[in-house]
Design an enzyme around this catalytic site. Sequence first.
Site: not given
Ligand code: S3P
Length: 427
Positions: A314, A123, A27
């Site tokens: 995670d 995915r 981000r």
């Molecule tokens: C992430 C959100 C998570 C996580 C990923 C990183 C992010 O996925 O599993 O490793 O940086 O927004 P989701 O919330 O989309 O499942």
Amino acid sequence: MATEILSSTKKFRGTPVIPGDKSVSHRSLIFGALASGETEVTHLLNSADVNSTASCLRQLGVEILKIGDDKVLVKGCSGFRFKEPSEVLDCGNSGTTMRLLMGVLAGQDLKATLTGDASLNKRPMKRVSEPLSLMGGHFELTGGNFAPLTIKGKPLHGINYDLKIASAQIKTAIMLAALNAQGTTTITGEIHSRDHTERMLNHFGVRVTSDDHQVVVEGGQSLKGNSIRVPGDPSTAAFWLGAASLIPDSLVKMENISLNPSRTGFAEALKRMGGVVTSKMVIHDPEPMGTMQARGSRLVGVHIRAEDVPALIDEIPLLAVLATQAHGATIVEGAEELRVKESDRLEAVAQNLRAMGATIEVRKDGFAISGPQKLKGAVIESFHDHRIAMAFSIAALVASGETEIRDSGCVAISYPDFFKTLKSLSR
Ligand code: S3P
């Protein structure tokens, strides 16, 4: 393909420096690229996934300069004004790169094709293109759901969207598109995933209103460059908290770790398991950050419900490893998202625990494990999934005999120094 051979350790002790948070690193680069002026990012994670975001942004005309060991300067484009890429954008293994860029590019006057490695191209992406198409975006997806995918930028308008999956990646893609859309976008439903986008957009001068029921983004706002210090990644710190908890006479202390409540679910679960885990908040803004430590503990089973899952999504493979050593039953439910991560993590966990001689009942949306169970060294398949390779490296520390982690190089996706650090902490 690299393999790593590991065996058990008597103690696990030390004060590792934890690399920058992966979500905040992605981000920081993307928001800096959209902002006016410069954004200095300190303690940026230097890993394959974050490098995928940086190289895609560079292809889109963004200047990112390395100005120190873990410091970069992003020269902002003052809005959604990227250059049309002359080649396909390769997001590597990184779902966050692909999904966030879909939101960033949907409303720009350009055409771009995004692809990934074999895992990423399997995915689901329709979950992102669907809301963005409702905003006016145009996407062509392979087989209607997958990358390689092509975006033809179109003018966007705000929408009211009921999010059905608690995913920060989908939420963020919609929020980013919303900034470049006419009118207001309101997201309701499953919004309780990690909230870095909400917090960081505020840090970049954008007003985002969020409460328990909705996230509201007004279109047409501009981001202003700002400096940011990326906190240590709690999903990385979790491996050391877990190892210290499993091994008697262990103590691990870490500083500058993200204590964002939307990310501390693993530490909370570990405490509920009887783990001696403590943390102290040092800084609140824009991301809560502080110290964390854990010591060897007697663990008991824990029940993880659907509402607990987003804050430790995670870390669930690691939790499964801990569950084999905990007294009583551990049950995880509402975690069907694990089936569409870098691997099908429920199947990967089950296959590898069984290889180590453990018993697990896999369910559609989780698993049940009764402990304690003895683990024996085995050949572990990583499925090119960094979290699986790292979780089973922690299992190796309490298993009898040797464990071989296959395709161990995949740890570079989020933690290139994982094995070096693991060896330095094993006593
Ligand atoms: C992430 C959100 C998570 C996580 C990923 C990183 C992010 O996925 O599993 O490793 O940086 O927004 P989701 O919330 O989309 O499942």
